[in-house]
Scaffold this active site. Structure first.
Site, short mmCIF file in Angstrom:
data_model
loop_
_atom_site.label_atom_id
_atom_site.label_comp_id
_atom_site.label_asym_id
_atom_site.label_seq_id
_atom_site.Cartn_x
_atom_site.Cartn_y
_atom_site.Cartn_z
N LYS A 269 -25.18 55.41 46.34
CA LYS A 269 -24.91 54.26 47.18
C LYS A 269 -26.07 53.93 48.11
O LYS A 269 -26.25 52.78 48.51
CB LYS A 269 -23.69 54.51 48.06
C1 LIG Z 1 -20.41 59.88 43.33
C2 LIG Z 1 -19.88 58.67 42.66
N1 LIG Z 1 -19.94 58.59 41.33
C3 LIG Z 1 -19.48 57.52 40.68
C4 LIG Z 1 -18.89 56.46 41.34
C5 LIG Z 1 -18.42 55.28 40.56
O1 LIG Z 1 -19.28 54.19 40.74
P1 LIG Z 1 -18.72 52.73 40.57
O2 LIG Z 1 -17.63 52.58 41.57
O3 LIG Z 1 -19.88 51.84 40.87
O4 LIG Z 1 -18.23 52.63 39.19
C6 LIG Z 1 -18.79 56.51 42.74
C7 LIG Z 1 -18.17 55.43 43.54
O5 LIG Z 1 -18.56 54.35 43.53
C8 LIG Z 1 -19.34 57.62 43.41
O6 LIG Z 1 -19.32 57.66 44.74
N1 LIG Z 2 -16.63 55.14 44.78
C1 LIG Z 2 -16.80 54.20 45.81
C2 LIG Z 2 -15.70 53.19 45.82
C3 LIG Z 2 -16.16 51.88 46.40
O1 LIG Z 2 -17.02 51.30 45.50
P1 LIG Z 2 -18.03 50.12 45.80
O2 LIG Z 2 -19.16 50.38 44.89
O3 LIG Z 2 -17.29 48.88 45.50
O4 LIG Z 2 -18.42 50.16 47.24
C4 LIG Z 2 -16.97 54.93 47.13
O5 LIG Z 2 -17.53 56.00 47.13
O6 LIG Z 2 -16.55 54.47 48.16
#
Ligand SMILES: Cc1ncc(COP(=O)(O)O)c(C=O)c1O
Ligand SMILES: N[C@@H](CCOP(=O)(O)O)C(=O)O
Length: 461
Positions: A112
């Protein structure tokens, strides 16, 4: 460059407006009206460049006149400076045709940070020009929230509220959110699961009086800028393995579908990606949807990869929009059906999705066994989310190299890792005192009106 809503009836916006708007006013998500492409020569020319320069070349066509060229380069430099690895997103080889893209060297140890650090810079620059003050409300299953706290804490013109599902994030994730000392950031532990948190955030955007009253903005992947910043590491990693002369596939641990949707955009821009493999934990709605055509909610079950404990996968709407020929009314109807449990994907749309995406599911036992096996085999310590990706990638290995996205640092999930390898992964030195810091959080009910009053009160004080 203009941005349109997946539901077809919201105002068409430029990049800067789309970034500050978050959810479109018709409840949809903003996407570019057209996707800019890169020629094979332009892609080949990315080889050997710094991560920041690749980011500049990949993202620039999307920005219109929101930022000047030098200004944008400055924002990229500031965003990626705090990363703990000079490559920003290094590749590690796990097997002859299987690579791991380590996306956890940012300040909060999850992928993120790649987008959130940059959005923090871009929003600050935009707000400095208008003098506005905004309220950001976000939902998190653990990582978005900590990344947002880090990117926005202490800013004078931003109040940030993060809703997380009480008792359903790891202790490290919780502490990363609750130990920020700055008064402009607020960790709200809500009753319910991540889907409830995300639903309340969308409710706030759909309540125009509230939205306009507090000048609401979003930093979830609702926000197109989040997705865009994540497109960059698909280019940097594929090029380092020989793209555009050699195709690659990616396996992406998936929850809200933002990260893998960024890969879809990279593919549409011309990056030779053979398949994008969706890897889910036992919350496998996306795998079931790709397999059967039925996108049916069946309740979120806690897992050892909590950040992926999601059933209403927000960005799937963006993929459906393209799969349905960019028909906003068809998407709006599917999203209405989802409110009462789910929908069936038409055969044409399903075939279109299957042309790009494959999928797989990883059980709890397989997640743990994968952490153990990769540690014994290669010495790499995987977080449980990355382990889900590695297991599903192993089921899809073929002649094309696969890159699995390692989405978080193992130290964010020490209990799962301890159980798998008998060792507790250490937090980086700068976070060594995380467990001694004082926590500050507010327990909140899953109740829109009460959440809105709390937010109004806090920003007035
Ligand atoms: C460590 C981790 N892996 C995978 C994901 C999944 O990613 P996305 O929500 O973009 O599919 C998340 C949350 O977004 C996450 O925090
Ligand atoms: N896995 C995410 C969930 C939120 O997803 P986002 O990519 O829409 O912000 C988290 O860790 O919060």
């Amino acid at each position: 460059m203009k941005y349109i809503s997946t539901r077809g009836t919201a105002p068409v916006l430029g990049f800067g407006e789309a970034m500050m708007t978050g959810l479109a006013r018709d409840g949809g998500l903003y996407v570019p009206q057209t996707i800019p492409t890169m020629t094979p020569d332009e892609i080949a020319a990315l080889a050997g460049l710094s991560y920041e320069e690749i980011a500049y070349r990949v993202m620039r066509p999307y920005l219109g006149d929101t930022f000047g060229d030098d200004e944008f380069r400055g924002l990229l430099a500031a965003a990626y400076k705090p990363f703990g690895h000079h490559a920003r997103a290094p590749l590690v080889q796990l097997a002859p045709n299987h690579f791991l893209l380590e996306l956890f060297h940012g300040p909060t140890l999850a992928f993120k940070d790649f987008a959130m650090q940059l959005i923090g810079q871009m929003m600050q620059a935009a707000l400095a020009k208008t003098g506005e003050r905004i309220t950001i409300v976000g939902a998190t299953s653990g990582d978005t929230g900590s990344a947002a706290m880090e990117a926005f804490r202490g800013l004078a013109n931003v109040d940030l509220f993060i809703l997380y599902p009480h008792g359903r994030v790891s202790e490290v994730q919780r502490r990363q959110m609750t130990t920020a000392v700055e008064d402009n950031v607020h960790a709200l532990a809500m009753d319910g699961d991540f889907d409830d948190c995300q639903a309340r955030v969308k409710d706030m955007f759909n309540d125009f009086a509230f939205r306009d009253g507090v000048r609401l903005a979003g930093v979830n992947s609702i926000n197109w800028a989040r997705v865009l910043a994540q497109v960059v590491y698909y280019f940097s990693s594929a090029v380092s393995l020989g793209a555009p002369h050699r195709a690659v596939s990616f396996t992406v641990p998936t929850g809200n579908f933002g990260d893998i949707f960024a890969g879809y955009i990279a593919r549409k821009m011309g990056l030779p990606i053979e398949k994008l493999v969706i890897a889910t934990n036992h919350n496998d709605i996306l795998h079931r949807a790709l397999t059967s055509g039925d996108y049916i909610k069946d309740g979120v079950r806690p897992s050892m990869s909590p950040s992926m404990d999601i059933q209403v996968s927000s960005n799937f709407e963006r993929a459906l929009f393209d799969a349905y020929g960019r028909d906003g009314s068809a998407v709006a109807q599917l999203m209405d059906e989802l409110k009462s449990g789910g929908f069936h994907i038409s055969q044409g749309a399903l075939e279109s999705l299957r042309a790009t995406f494959a999928s797989g599911r990883c059980s709890e036992e397989e997640t743990s066994a994968t952490i153990t096996r990769e540690y014994v085999r290669t010495g790499e310590v995987l977080c449980p989310h990355s382990a889900v990706g590695v297991k599903v990638a192993n089921d899809h290995l073929g002649n094309t190299p696969i890159i699995t996205l390692a989405t978080a640092h193992p130290a964010k999930f020490p209990d799962a890792v301890l159980e798998a390898i008998g060792q507790r992964p250490a937090l980086p030195a700068r976070m060594a005192d995380l467990f001694d810091r004082r926590e500050r959080l507010t327990r909140v009910p899953n109740d829109l009106a009460r959440l809105q009053s709390l937010i109004r009160e806090r920003i007035a004080s």
